[in-house]
Design an enzyme around this catalytic site. Structure first.
Site, PDB file in Angstrom:
ATOM      1  N   ASP A 145      25.065  -4.152   9.433  1.00 10.16           N
ATOM      2  CA  ASP A 145      24.977  -3.437  10.713  1.00 10.16           C
ATOM      3  C   ASP A 145      25.424  -4.279  11.913  1.00 10.16           C
ATOM      4  O   ASP A 145      26.110  -3.756  12.794  1.00 10.16           O
ATOM      5  CB  ASP A 145      23.548  -2.938  10.953  1.00 10.16           C
ATOM      6  CG  ASP A 145      23.183  -1.726  10.093  1.00 10.16           C
ATOM      7  OD1 ASP A 145      24.086  -1.183   9.417  1.00 10.16           O
ATOM      8  OD2 ASP A 145      22.008  -1.324  10.106  1.00 10.16           O
ATOM      9  N   ASP A 169      22.546   5.139  -3.156  1.00  9.83           N
ATOM     10  CA  ASP A 169      23.146   3.809  -3.247  1.00  9.83           C
ATOM     11  C   ASP A 169      24.185   3.700  -2.137  1.00  9.83           C
ATOM     12  O   ASP A 169      24.963   4.643  -1.916  1.00  9.83           O
ATOM     13  CB  ASP A 169      23.798   3.586  -4.616  1.00  9.83           C
ATOM     14  CG  ASP A 169      24.204   2.128  -4.826  1.00  9.83           C
ATOM     15  OD1 ASP A 169      23.464   1.235  -4.394  1.00  9.83           O
ATOM     16  OD2 ASP A 169      25.271   1.886  -5.417  1.00  9.83           O
ATOM     17  N   ARG A 203      11.066   2.022  -2.454  1.00  9.74           N
ATOM     18  CA  ARG A 203       9.782   1.517  -1.971  1.00  9.74           C
ATOM     19  C   ARG A 203       9.854   1.242  -0.474  1.00  9.74           C
ATOM     20  O   ARG A 203       8.956   0.647   0.102  1.00  9.74           O
ATOM     21  CB  ARG A 203       9.409   0.225  -2.714  1.00  9.74           C
ATOM     22  CG  ARG A 203       9.318   0.406  -4.218  1.00  9.74           C
ATOM     23  CD  ARG A 203       8.899  -0.864  -4.957  1.00  9.74           C
ATOM     24  NE  ARG A 203       9.102  -0.694  -6.385  1.00  9.74           N
ATOM     25  CZ  ARG A 203       8.283   0.012  -7.172  1.00  9.74           C
ATOM     26  NH1 ARG A 203       7.219   0.575  -6.663  1.00  9.74           N
ATOM     27  NH2 ARG A 203       8.539   0.165  -8.456  1.00  9.74           N
TER      28      ARG A 203
END
Lengths: 201, 201
Positions: free
Chosen positions: A159, A73, A9
């Site tokens: 990150d 994934d 989504r």
């Protein structure tokens, strides 16, 4: 025009796959997300491998939609933690999706780990499954090392503490385009291109 | 009478080693702890292996005291976490020694891991180092599986969620004597007995 479902989504992920198809000259494939389908129950990510979770999600969506489906994934494998958090990356602190808690926990666990043992890899498994049941699953990796203090506002997850090999900045300091070009997700999705090309009319 | 230092301030650990020597008929070895020596700086446990940490501590204490020294390092290796928390067991939640936070974090991480993949092993490395520099290091393991809800008030650390192979109760529901007989620490210390026997007059 053929239709391909990305089992997500997340609009950024949809944009990324569309850009990669465009850049590869694959036209005539319309990419839609889960929001554009009738409600499909979310697949649980409880397999012990990235590949198992990606295939599981793509199978569920291909079955429910009757369309070819791509799912991924991803996670981070930390050398000093024997490759964990791995498939548990998004729920490392025990709560799913709490990026800040997950990152702080990982930094705490690595507090005594010296610089020369702070290697890690972002890993992405991407799967393409057709309604007929054909499965392709690929893996992209992005090697780097983990710094002690978060830097940068782009990206998400781990990150801000991941400095890719050959770079000076963290993944969260890279532009989205620069990240796409090297990232585990970008690599994995590009490895699916030969199969995706066959789906285009 | 010869003297042996156990690199610990934990009276329970001192008692355990004395009981094991006694039971093995090793007499004439007086076991003292760090509290009975002049202050010795605590050795950091920053090696990537239990063995490295145990040897490091024993070397430091043997050097500082001029006496043979025994040290151990222990933790739990969880199959579904690729053997972690391992050497990070005591600081898994990022804070050292917070047993409750460590245990709750581990249960959260394993929330989606099914019963058949909840295997684990308690591991203990024990090292004996003499002032002359001779080193012996051994490893004891205790296999079992992890339940979803803590049970029992004995023991410490991850004992309340660890059910040893062949048992129905958790390690925290065992009596100290029953635990000694099977535990990773008991096994490791008994593996040192041949060397300890040579130290006795």
């Amino acid at each position: 025009m053929s239709t391909l479902v990305l089992a997500s989504r997340n609009q950024k992920k949809l944009g990324e796959l569309r850009r990669i198809l465009d850049a590869a000259g694959v036209h005539g494939l319309e990419v839609i997300g889960l929001d554009e389908l009738a409600p499909i129950p979310e697949s649980p990510e409880t397999e012990p491998t990235f590949e198992g979770n990606a295939v599981g999600k793509a199978v569920d969506v291909a079955r429910a939609s009757g369309l070819p489906a791509v799912a991924d994934d991803s996670g981070i494998e930390v050398d000093a933690l024997n490759g964990m958090p791995g498939v548990l990356s998004a729920r490392w602190s025990g709560k799913h999706g709490d990026d800040k808690a997950n990152l702080e926990l990982l930094l705490g666990q690595l507090g005594d780990v010296p610089d020369e043992r702070r290697g890690a890899a972002f890993v992405c498994a991407a799967a393409l499954v057709t309604p007929a049941g054909a499965q392709t699953v690929v893996r992209g990796e992005w090697r780097g090392s983990l710094v002690r203090h978060p830097r940068g506002a782009n990206g998400f997850g781990y990150d801000p503490i991941f400095v890719p090999e050959g770079a000076e900045v963290t993944a969260a300091e890279l532009s989205p385009e620069a990240k796409d070009a090297d990232s585990h997700r970008g690599r994995a999705l590009r490895l699916l291109l030969p199969d995706l090309r066959e789906l285009a009319p």
